[in-house]
Design a protein around this motif. Structure first.
Motif, PDB file in Angstrom:
ATOM      1  N   SER A 117       0.822  -1.205   0.000  1.00 27.19           N
ATOM      2  CA  SER A 117       0.000   0.000   0.000  1.00 27.19           C
ATOM      3  C   SER A 117       0.860   1.262   0.000  1.00 27.19           C
ATOM      4  CB  SER A 117      -0.948  -0.004   1.204  1.00 27.19           C
ATOM      5  OG  SER A 117      -0.201  -0.111   2.381  1.00 27.19           O
ATOM      6  N   LEU A 118       2.080   1.175   0.531  1.00 27.97           N
ATOM      7  CA  LEU A 118       2.960   2.345   0.539  1.00 27.97           C
ATOM      8  C   LEU A 118       3.586   2.577  -0.820  1.00 27.97           C
ATOM      9  CD1 LEU A 118       4.807   1.971   3.961  1.00 27.97           C
ATOM     10  CD2 LEU A 118       2.913   3.496   3.392  1.00 27.97           C
ATOM     11  N   ILE A 119       4.004   1.492  -1.439  1.00 25.41           N
ATOM     12  CA  ILE A 119       4.803   1.623  -2.653  1.00 25.41           C
ATOM     13  C   ILE A 119       3.968   2.160  -3.820  1.00 25.41           C
ATOM     14  CG2 ILE A 119       4.510  -0.660  -3.743  1.00 25.41           C
ATOM     15  CD1 ILE A 119       7.884   0.952  -2.956  1.00 25.41           C
ATOM     16  N   THR A 120       2.623   1.985  -3.729  1.00 25.80           N
ATOM     17  CA  THR A 120       1.769   2.461  -4.820  1.00 25.80           C
ATOM     18  C   THR A 120       1.338   3.906  -4.627  1.00 25.80           C
ATOM     19  OG1 THR A 120      -0.079   1.436  -3.659  1.00 25.80           O
ATOM     20  CG2 THR A 120       0.847   0.222  -5.516  1.00 25.80           C
ATOM     21  N   LYS A 121       1.776   4.519  -3.542  1.00 30.24           N
ATOM     22  CA  LYS A 121       1.451   5.943  -3.363  1.00 30.24           C
ATOM     23  C   LYS A 121       2.298   6.781  -4.324  1.00 30.24           C
ATOM     24  CE  LYS A 121       0.783   7.282   1.059  1.00 30.24           C
ATOM     25  NZ  LYS A 121       1.032   7.385   2.509  1.00 30.24           N
ATOM     26  N   ASP A 122       1.796   7.965  -4.647  1.00 27.56           N
ATOM     27  CA  ASP A 122       2.583   8.752  -5.601  1.00 27.56           C
ATOM     28  C   ASP A 122       3.804   9.367  -4.929  1.00 27.56           C
ATOM     29  OD1 ASP A 122       1.045  10.485  -4.152  1.00 27.56           O
ATOM     30  OD2 ASP A 122       0.749  11.908  -5.799  1.00 27.56           O
ATOM     31  N   ARG A 123       3.696   9.609  -3.640  1.00 34.91           N
ATOM     32  CA  ARG A 123       4.848  10.099  -2.900  1.00 34.91           C
ATOM     33  C   ARG A 123       4.975   9.292  -1.628  1.00 34.91           C
ATOM     34  NH1 ARG A 123       2.909  15.567  -2.481  1.00 34.91           N
ATOM     35  NH2 ARG A 123       2.146  15.540  -4.605  1.00 34.91           N
ATOM     36  N   ILE A 124       6.195   8.930  -1.264  1.00 34.34           N
ATOM     37  CA  ILE A 124       6.350   8.254   0.024  1.00 34.34           C
ATOM     38  C   ILE A 124       7.407   8.993   0.841  1.00 34.34           C
ATOM     39  CG2 ILE A 124       5.475   5.951  -0.508  1.00 34.34           C
ATOM     40  CD1 ILE A 124       8.234   5.040  -1.165  1.00 34.34           C
ATOM     41  N   SER A 125       7.109   9.085   2.111  1.00 34.83           N
ATOM     42  CA  SER A 125       8.000   9.825   3.007  1.00 34.83           C
ATOM     43  C   SER A 125       9.217   8.967   3.358  1.00 34.83           C
ATOM     44  CB  SER A 125       7.247  10.212   4.270  1.00 34.83           C
ATOM     45  OG  SER A 125       6.946   9.039   4.991  1.00 34.83           O
ATOM     46  N   ASP A 126      10.197   9.594   3.927  1.00 32.65           N
ATOM     47  CA  ASP A 126      11.388   8.857   4.339  1.00 32.65           C
ATOM     48  C   ASP A 126      11.023   7.779   5.339  1.00 32.65           C
ATOM     49  OD1 ASP A 126      12.805  10.453   2.695  1.00 32.65           O
ATOM     50  OD2 ASP A 126      13.598  11.766   4.279  1.00 32.65           O
ATOM     51  N   ASP A 127      10.081   8.142   6.197  1.00 28.65           N
ATOM     52  CA  ASP A 127       9.652   7.188   7.198  1.00 28.65           C
ATOM     53  C   ASP A 127       9.028   5.958   6.537  1.00 28.65           C
ATOM     54  OD1 ASP A 127       9.230   6.415   9.886  1.00 28.65           O
ATOM     55  OD2 ASP A 127       7.083   6.889   9.608  1.00 28.65           O
TER      56      ASP A 127
END
Lengths: 447, 699
Positions: free
Chosen positions: B490-500
């Motif tokens: 679910s994180l990897i498909t976001k358009d932006r991911i935070s450092d965290d």
């Protein structure tokens, strides 16, 4: 259907070839060519059988003559604008229909040359692109047959397209094939054509969709698409299934997945079907419990469903800040009259019940002081707007009578407030809607 | 009246002007006293009150207001109505501007105008003021030549300077002495209209010529007077003017306008019959009531045009009225309606004809509270058919015309009979999740800064979310191993991911490495669906491959890349390891291109793997599908001791090796003591040598 000055339904809609063939042998000659009569009959026949949103093909087989005198096509077209609203000219039809005119004559027939512009006008009036077929040379049976065959090939083409949801896709066939739609609104008439890609925009719960108007409905059938499947695998899938040669029913199809998930979630998928044109895809089951994927095509335009708002302005709550995201249904900025508690005194009962309501509150003073004055001010304001000043005096009189009729057990406030209200109503200088009658301050109010 | 294409495209009902006679005559009473039932039952001492009666003015105002109420309820936009009151001058109460097209605005204006002025004294010395409705009619014609917002928009967007037709309607409520004065009124109207068109043609930058005007004159009078004015049906006074006259007693104006409005806006009336309602006085009993509603006439096209005898049975002319109403029966809703999509061919707004009557309020509240009502129509042939649905959406009530006709989709096949219909392991639950994550909601900001419509944004989003999305459970491994992978997919498909979030993703990768190092079998969540060829290394190998595929397809930003690199770095290490081992063969080189090159497993692993395999996999297990290299190339490693089950180099291999570099691992005692580097399992079961057993522990 056979026609002359009257029309006759020879056989109902059927797929029984022999029945049609049998009936065709029993067509007699009658008086004259009245195409308008036939078209009235067609309208009637199709409406009663298929309703007003099933696309139909109408094939008019004639000899190239348009009739003579009254009720000839020429006469019909000339007077088409002078019909009553009750019995309008049959064209455009009350349902989407293409008119195909087959003339069993040659293109050089002088009669046909005269008729052709009239036929074309009739076809133009339907709003769909129909055809006129005629032979170049003198007809024999074979050439007539080929003329019909050509028409059949033209008419019965299937719609092949792609259903897409992001990178997931499936080749599909729509049944029945959708047709372009001409939408006429005030100051605008526009014909919309379908794209061959149905692109999923997102999902809305079936409850929120709320049965909007559909211009047509189509069954979505996954098409055999081996080429598509391999392409799909190459693109983004690690194939860890058996690589056996499989029949289509065992090849995973996005359609089936979409259907299953929509059914489980009770959701519908919003799809774009054309330029600024939308539809909904959902799981549909007929009475026989056979579940299917259905496409409902909305009226063109992003404002097709008032309670969903502008369809171009639908988005995911994740992509916007929470103060920008609304909820369904979208409410109009203004309330409709039936939820406004407006004043309508056209029927006497309306006025009577408004007055009775005030009197009911009056008898329960001082508990109902607020309600009493609220209703009183509402009535007063309406009376001033409508120029119904007699009512104010009348009401003052009714209040005074009410005072006299009060039982001895009544609260002293009753009499005081009623008399106060009556006095204010009579004062002509207060006849301004901005003025608000406020309760008389009494020593009893607080008790 | 005929509805040709022109009248449909450029309807007269786009612009309507009400001209209300505000001359002193309209101050007189209708002589139609209102009865107050509740005052009758009073004690004998009651002094009867002076009868109250509406004035002609009040009657005309309330009728015109009612006309607007219906129009604006049914057509919130695009159907404009203006009000002009006429005495010595024309009082213009509102403009074509949408903000002034509502009842509150008009009612407030009416209160400012007030009642008609008193008649001038008979022997007035001053020149008598010119009280006439003509001022209003003149202003009405000027109003019609003004451009509305919609017309302006169409003129500007029109192609090739295509002219729009400016049509309008004037409804004048007045009182004329006789037919002659009425005729004069019409003639003056025509000459003013012609005059105005001349002015408009010279000032075309701000005025439109009037292409057609429909003048409806309502001649009214108190009930005790006989009018000298006759009705006349619509007649074309000129190509640009059609007039009609209706001469009626003041209390009849509302009914007259009700029947006219049906024509003007192409409306129809429906009477919902048999509405069960509790009695006002006696709550325990209930009676059936009727409620009449108005809506666009097309709502009835299908049923009225369909079967002549059926439609004749439901159409009646209401008592005292001039128009037909279609009677449909209330059908008490069973269960929850609205949870399925009805096959609905038309929807139109409705409004009750008698908006404040108890039955109307009852029906309205029922609908506004979210319940839907089906309407039934009886069939001549017996039985009945559900033809309409009444339902409220967002505080507005609509009539939905249901499809009553035969469907062309008779006996359709089930989806399970078509392509992909026999596949039983679709990831329906996962797709359901995707659906929920992509549920559409209305976005309030109509002017996005980036100029991208929200609907486009969500399409882009769907594209991103489905970059790697296997359709079936058997075609995926990682999505069946959610407990190990969440929240990475679910994180990897976001358009932006935070450092965290990058850290969280990496943590998932590290965790998998550690799991592999512990040789923990991966347990798919969907038990019962056995993924084929699940030897543990192959399971891991498939998992890594698929993970690589997922990450490679989701390189939306630098941070995404860093997650992918995290995975790749290990693979790079893998190649080097291969080189060191000097085991690079042609096929392995090819595999390296795919970053999945097989490596020489660390001896300890081979040992353990073979042990596990011997106990869990049957000899009949099919070869792993993810083995990308042809089997022949495996001949060499396979022949090597312990190499039979050699796998591709995985992260674990690297990880394990790295660990070995730090602290060399103690060799398995069993193997040290074995022949041909193959340890016997449970040697103590057979023999009595218990010595090594104590040291048989996993590091």
């Amino acid at each position: 259907m056979a026609f002359s000055s009257l029309y006759e339904e020879k056989c109902p809609f059927t797929r029984d070839y022999n029945l049609i063939k049998g009936e065709l042998k029993n067509i007699d000659d009658y008086d004259k060519t009245c195409i308008e009569t036939a078209l009235h009959g067609v309208n009637q026949m199709v409406l009663s059988e298929w309703g007003n949103n099933t696309a139909c093909q109408i094939i008019l087989v004639t000899d190239g003559s348009t009739g003579v005198g009254p009720m000839s096509l020429k006469e019909s077209l000339a007077t088409a604008n002078q019909r009553s609203a009750k019995i309008p000219f049959p064209v455009p039809f009350s349902f989407p229909a293409k008119l195909h005119i087959i003339c069993l004559t040659t293109a050089s027939d002088p009669c046909f040359i005269k008729s052709k512009p009239l036929y074309q006008r009739l076809i133009d009036m339907t709003g769909y692109d129909g055809t006129i077929s005629v032979q170049d040379t003198f007809s024999n049976e074979a050439s007539v047959t080929s003329m019909f065959q050509k028409l059949a090939e033209e008419i019965y083409s299937t719609f092949k397209g792609t259903l897409k949801c992001g990178n997931l896709e499936s080749k599909i066939i729509l049944s029945p094939a959708p047709v372009p739609y001409t939408k006429v609104t005030d100051f605008d008439s526009q014909t919309y054509n379908l794209w061959d890609v149905l692109d999923v925009c997102g999902f809305v719960s079936v409850g929120d969709v709320g049965s909007p108007m559909a211009i047509s409905r189509h069954l979505i059938l996954p098409a055999t698409s081996s080429s598509n499947k391999t392409e799909h695998v190459v693109k983004n899938e690690v194939d860890i299934t058996d690589d056996d040669v499989m029949d289509d029913s065992k090849t995973p199809s996005f359609c089936v997945l979409l259907h299953g998930a929509l059914r489980v979630e009770n959701m519908a998928a919003l799809v774009t079907v054309g330029e600024n044109w939308f539809g909904f895809i959902y799981s549909w089951a007929d009475s026989k419990k056979k579940s299917n994927l259905m496409l409902t095509i909305l009226s063109p335009g992003s404002d097709a469903v008032p309670w969903l708002g502008d369809l171009n302005y639908l988005g995911s709550s994740d992509s916007f800040s929470s103060d920008q995201v609304g909820s369904f249904p979208v409410r109009p900025t203004e309330k409709r009259s039936y939820s406004q508690n407006g004043v309508v005194w056209i029927r006497q009962a309306g006025l009577q019940s408004d007055i009775q309501k005030i009197l009911r509150h009056a008898r329960k003073l001082p508990e109902k002081t607020q309600q009493f004055y609220k209703e009183l001010n509402r009535l007063r304001k309406a009376a001033i707007s409508l120029g119904f000043l007699d009512l104010l005096n009348g009401l003052a009189y009714i209040f005074e009578q009410e005072c006299m009729q009060l039982p001895g057990t009544a609260h002293p406030d009753c009499a005081l407030q009623l008399q106060h209200a009556a006095d204010v109503l009579r004062k002509t200088q207060n006849r301004d809607i901005k003025y608000v009658i406020i309760p008389l301050q009494t020593n009893y109010t607080s008790s | 009246m005929a509805f040709s294409m022109h009248t449909k495209l450029y309807p007269a009902n786009h612009k309507t002007v009400f001209v209300l006679d505000h001359t002193p005559y309209f101050g007189i009473s209708c002589e139609s006293p209102i009865e107050f039932e509740f005052l009758k039952a009073r004690t004998p001492g009651f002094i009867p009150m002076t009868p109250i009666s509406k004035s002609l003015w009040t009657s005309s105002v309330e009728s015109a207001i009612e006309y607007c109420r219906i129009v604006w309820d049914l057509f919130p936009q695009g159907k404009l109505v203006r009000f002009i009151a006429s005495d010595t001058v024309a009082h213009i109460l509102n403009t074509w501007n949408q903000t002034q097209q509502n009842l509150t605005h008009v009612m407030n204006g009416m209160s400012l105008i007030g009642v008609p002025p008193p008649p001038p004294p008979l022997r007035s010395v001053n020149t008598p003021l010119d009280y006439t409705v003509l001022h209003g009619l003149r202003a009405a014609i000027e109003a019609l030549s003004e451009v509305t917002d919609i017309q302006q928009e169409k003129i500007q967007s029109g192609v090739d300077g295509q002219k729009i037709l400016n049509r309008g309607r004037v409804i004048c409520i007045t009182s004329a002495r006789d037919n002659d004065s009425m005729k004069r009124l019409e003639d003056i109207f025509l000459s003013v209209l012609t005059q105005q068109n001349k002015v408009s043609s010279t000032e075309s930058y701000r005025l439109l010529t009037i292409d057609h005007c429909h003048l409806v004159i309502i001649n009214t009078f108190p009930i005790n007077i006989e009018s000298q004015v006759n009705n006349h049906p619509p007649k074309n006074l000129s190509p640009i003017l059609t007039t009609e006259v209706h001469s009626i007693k003041a209390p009849q104006i509302p009914n007259k306008l009700s029947s006219l409005i049906l024509d003007h806006y192409d409306l129809a009336s429906t009477t919902v019959t048999g509405i069960p309602m509790k009695e006002e006085q006696n709550a325990s009993s209930s009676a059936n009531y009727d409620v009449e509603i108005f809506h666009a006439s097309s709502a009835h096209t299908a049923i009225l045009k369909g079967n002549a005898s059926d439609s004749a049975a439901i159409r009646t002319i209401k008592e005292g009225l001039e128009y037909e109403t279609t009677t449909l029966k209330w059908c008490t809703p069973r269960g929850v309606t609205g949870t399925e999509l009805q096959n609905c061919t038309a929807t139109f707004r409705i409004t009750p004809v008698d908006v404040n009557s108890r039955p109307s309020l009852c029906l309205i509240n029922f609908l506004l509270n979210g319940r839907a009502v089906m309407l039934e129509m009886p069939r001549k042939s017996g039985g009945k058919i559900t033809s309409h649905l009444l339902a409220a959406h967002g505080g507005e009530i609509f009539i939905h015309t249901l499809c009553t006709a035969r469907s062309v989709l008779e006996d359709p096949p089930s989806i399970s009979e078509g392509c992909g219909g026999r596949v039983t392991d679709y990831r329906i639950t996962d797709f359901g999740l995707l659906i929920k994550q992509n549920t559409l909601l209305p976005i309030k900001n109509k002017n996005p800064e980036d100029g991208v419509l929200p609907i486009q944004k969500i399409k882009t989003r769907l594209n991103r979310l489905t970059r790697y999305w296997p359709l079936t459970i058997s075609s995926t491994l990682i999505f069946n191993l959610k407990q190990y992978f969440d929240p990475l997919p679910s994180l990897i498909t976001k358009d932006r991911i935070s450092d965290d979030e990058v850290f969280q993703c990496k943590k998932v990768i590290y965790n998998l490495i550690s799991l592999e190092s512990k040789m923990e079998p991966l347990h798919p969540l969907n038990t019962g669906l056995r993924v084929k060829g699940q030897k543990r290394e192959e399971q891991y190998k498939a998992m890594w491959n698929e993970l690589e595929m997922l990450l490679k397809n989701n390189l939306h930003s630098e941070n995404h890349r860093s997650v992918y690199t995290c995975l790749l770095e290990c693979h790079k290490f893998d190649f080097e390891d291969d080189k060191i081992a000097e085991k690079v063969e042609l096929d392995e080189a090819l595999n390296q291109l795919d970053n999945i090159g097989p490596g020489k497993p660390e001896p300890g692993d081979q040992q353990r793997a073979s042990v596990i395999r011997a106990t869990t996999d049957s000899p009949m297990s099919p070869p792993p599908l993810t083995t990308t290299a042809p089997p022949s190339s495996r001949a060499a490693p396979r022949s090597a001791p312990g190499g039979i089950y050699s796998t591709q180099r995985t992260l674990f291999d690297i990880f394990a090796q790295a660990q070995n570099n730090v602290k060399p691992k103690m060799e398995f005692v069993g193997r040290l003591n074995s022949e041909g580097n193959v340890a016997k399992l449970y040697p103590n079961l057979k023999g009595d040598d218990r010595g090594p057993r104590e040291q048989m522990e996993v590091e």
